[in-house]
Scaffold this active site. Structure first.
Site, PDB file in Angstrom:
ATOM      1  N   SER A 138     -20.743 -18.389 -20.555  1.00 25.60           N
ATOM      2  CA  SER A 138     -19.897 -17.647 -21.504  1.00 25.60           C
ATOM      3  C   SER A 138     -19.869 -16.184 -21.074  1.00 25.60           C
ATOM      4  O   SER A 138     -20.832 -15.696 -20.461  1.00 25.60           O
ATOM      5  CB  SER A 138     -20.495 -17.746 -22.912  1.00 25.60           C
ATOM      6  OG  SER A 138     -19.882 -16.802 -23.771  1.00 25.60           O
ATOM      7  N   TYR A 151     -28.083 -17.182 -28.026  1.00 20.52           N
ATOM      8  CA  TYR A 151     -26.996 -17.796 -27.247  1.00 20.52           C
ATOM      9  C   TYR A 151     -26.787 -17.026 -25.935  1.00 20.52           C
ATOM     10  O   TYR A 151     -26.647 -17.631 -24.863  1.00 20.52           O
ATOM     11  CB  TYR A 151     -25.732 -17.782 -28.104  1.00 20.52           C
ATOM     12  CG  TYR A 151     -24.491 -18.367 -27.472  1.00 20.52           C
ATOM     13  CD1 TYR A 151     -24.337 -19.746 -27.353  1.00 20.52           C
ATOM     14  CD2 TYR A 151     -23.455 -17.542 -27.033  1.00 20.52           C
ATOM     15  CE1 TYR A 151     -23.179 -20.288 -26.800  1.00 20.52           C
ATOM     16  CE2 TYR A 151     -22.298 -18.069 -26.479  1.00 20.52           C
ATOM     17  CZ  TYR A 151     -22.168 -19.451 -26.370  1.00 20.52           C
ATOM     18  OH  TYR A 151     -21.019 -19.979 -25.815  1.00 20.52           O
TER      19      TYR A 151
HETATM   20  P1  NAP Z   1     -17.470 -27.464 -29.486  1.00 16.40           P
HETATM   21  O1  NAP Z   1     -16.040 -27.695 -29.800  1.00 16.40           O
HETATM   22  O2  NAP Z   1     -18.430 -27.121 -30.560  1.00 16.40           O
HETATM   23  O3  NAP Z   1     -17.998 -28.764 -28.682  1.00 16.40           O
HETATM   24  C1  NAP Z   1     -19.342 -28.835 -28.277  1.00 16.40           C
HETATM   25  C2  NAP Z   1     -19.547 -30.148 -27.567  1.00 16.40           C
HETATM   26  O4  NAP Z   1     -20.933 -30.229 -27.172  1.00 16.40           O
HETATM   27  C3  NAP Z   1     -19.258 -31.342 -28.427  1.00 16.40           C
HETATM   28  O5  NAP Z   1     -18.677 -32.362 -27.641  1.00 16.40           O
HETATM   29  C4  NAP Z   1     -20.643 -31.763 -28.905  1.00 16.40           C
HETATM   30  O6  NAP Z   1     -20.642 -33.140 -29.166  1.00 16.40           O
HETATM   31  C5  NAP Z   1     -21.488 -31.435 -27.674  1.00 16.40           C
HETATM   32  N1  NAP Z   1     -22.899 -31.235 -27.956  1.00 16.40           N
HETATM   33  C6  NAP Z   1     -23.472 -30.272 -28.717  1.00 16.40           C
HETATM   34  N2  NAP Z   1     -24.802 -30.421 -28.744  1.00 16.40           N
HETATM   35  C7  NAP Z   1     -25.078 -31.506 -27.976  1.00 16.40           C
HETATM   36  C8  NAP Z   1     -26.282 -32.174 -27.626  1.00 16.40           C
HETATM   37  N3  NAP Z   1     -27.487 -31.762 -28.066  1.00 16.40           N
HETATM   38  N4  NAP Z   1     -26.192 -33.266 -26.826  1.00 16.40           N
HETATM   39  C9  NAP Z   1     -24.984 -33.712 -26.387  1.00 16.40           C
HETATM   40  N5  NAP Z   1     -23.827 -33.111 -26.683  1.00 16.40           N
HETATM   41  C10 NAP Z   1     -23.878 -32.032 -27.476  1.00 16.40           C
HETATM   42  O7  NAP Z   1     -17.630 -26.310 -28.417  1.00 16.40           O
HETATM   43  P2  NAP Z   1     -16.653 -25.766 -27.269  1.00 16.40           P
HETATM   44  O8  NAP Z   1     -16.052 -24.519 -27.766  1.00 16.40           O
HETATM   45  O9  NAP Z   1     -15.804 -26.845 -26.726  1.00 16.40           O
HETATM   46  O10 NAP Z   1     -17.763 -25.316 -26.212  1.00 16.40           O
HETATM   47  C11 NAP Z   1     -18.011 -26.006 -24.991  1.00 16.40           C
HETATM   48  C12 NAP Z   1     -18.843 -25.102 -24.091  1.00 16.40           C
HETATM   49  O11 NAP Z   1     -18.127 -23.898 -23.842  1.00 16.40           O
HETATM   50  C13 NAP Z   1     -20.180 -24.668 -24.718  1.00 16.40           C
HETATM   51  O12 NAP Z   1     -21.175 -24.638 -23.735  1.00 16.40           O
HETATM   52  C14 NAP Z   1     -19.879 -23.267 -25.215  1.00 16.40           C
HETATM   53  O13 NAP Z   1     -21.054 -22.470 -25.282  1.00 16.40           O
HETATM   54  C15 NAP Z   1     -18.936 -22.784 -24.144  1.00 16.40           C
HETATM   55  N6  NAP Z   1     -18.103 -21.657 -24.557  1.00 16.40           N
HETATM   56  C16 NAP Z   1     -17.221 -21.791 -25.596  1.00 16.40           C
HETATM   57  C17 NAP Z   1     -16.448 -20.693 -25.978  1.00 16.40           C
HETATM   58  C18 NAP Z   1     -15.456 -20.742 -27.096  1.00 16.40           C
HETATM   59  O14 NAP Z   1     -14.877 -19.681 -27.418  1.00 16.40           O
HETATM   60  N7  NAP Z   1     -15.181 -21.894 -27.697  1.00 16.40           N
HETATM   61  C19 NAP Z   1     -16.591 -19.474 -25.284  1.00 16.40           C
HETATM   62  C20 NAP Z   1     -17.493 -19.389 -24.241  1.00 16.40           C
HETATM   63  C21 NAP Z   1     -18.244 -20.496 -23.886  1.00 16.40           C
HETATM   64  P3  NAP Z   1     -21.519 -33.864 -30.307  1.00 16.40           P
HETATM   65  O15 NAP Z   1     -21.549 -32.973 -31.499  1.00 16.40           O
HETATM   66  O16 NAP Z   1     -20.788 -35.152 -30.490  1.00 16.40           O
HETATM   67  O17 NAP Z   1     -22.856 -34.075 -29.686  1.00 16.40           O
END
Ligand code: NAP
Length: 243
Positions: A138, A151
């Site tokens: 991130s 985080y």
């Molecule tokens: P999200 O919509 O909350 O999705 C998170 C995903 O991770 C879900 O599929 C969830 O599935 C899975 N997950 C969470 N904990 C888990 C665990 N213990 N074991 C297995 N799966 C797990 O988040 P997102 O925004 O798509 O984020 C994806 C990645 O991008 C993350 O690493 C996040 O830090 C990074 N990121 C996001 C943003 C943003 O603005 N959205 C910005 C920078 C970086 P289940 O709940 O089904 O397990």
């Protein structure tokens, strides 16, 4: 195109689901990982079902699950082309009020999970003398952020892990890169107050928030033959926000 499956963690929604769809569009076999078994099964069926796309429910914060899923991927598809360490969580709170448990949670999932899956898949890729590892970090791992010390530390750790793995596995034909998204519209950012969102928008030169597909396109590139000579890098995909 190189043979082998791509493992995508956190594939049940958001960025991970978009990555899975992009990888499937390239015709690669897929292994989907997240805790929500129902969502994974439905997506795996949509993306080709048995022989093309395998749902492997599991917790990325578990070393046993990582080993089990790496073996299942190899057994199902013969070889592993890529690993996308995407699953992640936030546990936001002001640093001075942060409990040890709150501090630990993102480290356990984001940083340990990336270690567990990379550690489980690396020996397979080294034997193959081929592999692509893409870690989703991130911009917060580069800049830090008030209210996100836990985080930020987990995501900065992923960048250091990425560079180290790239240096160690490069001679075996394995690349390791990170992608650092800015603000992307997913469940993770859905609860941010409107005032904070508008403040962020003003700091983005492209004047829009990222979509999951914006990140998936870059991951797809890093998995492609065109990215064969890129390793140890962190690609920032944030509409110019932290420039
Ligand atoms: P999200 O919509 O909350 O999705 C998170 C995903 O991770 C879900 O599929 C969830 O599935 C899975 N997950 C969470 N904990 C888990 C665990 N213990 N074991 C297995 N799966 C797990 O988040 P997102 O925004 O798509 O984020 C994806 C990645 O991008 C993350 O690493 C996040 O830090 C990074 N990121 C996001 C943003 C943003 O603005 N959205 C910005 C920078 C970086 P289940 O709940 O089904 O397990």
């Amino acid at each position: 195109m190189e043979q082998g499956a791509v493992i995508v963690t956190g594939a049940s929604r958001g960025i991970g689901e978009a990555v899975a769809r992009a990888v499937a569009a390239d015709g690669r076999p897929l292994v989907l990982v997240a805790r929500s078994a129902d969502k994974l099964e439905a997506l795996a069926a949509e993306l080709g079902g048995p022989g093309r796309c395998l749902a492997c429910p599991g917790d990325i914060g578990s070393w046993d699950d990582a080993q089990r899923i790496a073996l299942a991927a190899q057994e199902a598809f013969g070889s592993i082309h890529g690993l996308v360490n995407n699953a992640g969580i936030t546990r936001d709170g002001l640093f001075v009020r942060m409990s040890p448990e709150q501090w630990q949670a993102p480290l356990d999932v984001n940083l340990n999970g990336t270690f567990y899956f990379t550690r489980a898949v690396a020996p397979i890729m080294m034997r193959q003398r081929h592999g692509r590892i893409v870690n989703i970090t991130s911009v917060i791992g580069l800049t830090g952020n008030a209210g996100q010390a836990n985080y930020a530390a987990s995501k900065a750790g992923i960048i250091a892990l990425t560079k180290s793995v790239a240096k160690e596995l490069g001679s075996r034909g394995v690349t390791c890169n990170a992608v650092a998204p800015g603000y992307v519209v997913t469940d993770m950012t859905a609860d941010l107050p409107e005032k904070v969102r508008l403040g962020m928008l003003e700091r983005i030169p492209l004047r829009r928030f990222g979509e999951p597909g914006d990140i998936a396109g870059v991951v797809r590139f890093l998995l492609s033959p065109e990215a064969a000579y890129i390793t140890a890098q962190t690609l920032v995909v944030d509409g110019g926000m932290i420039a």
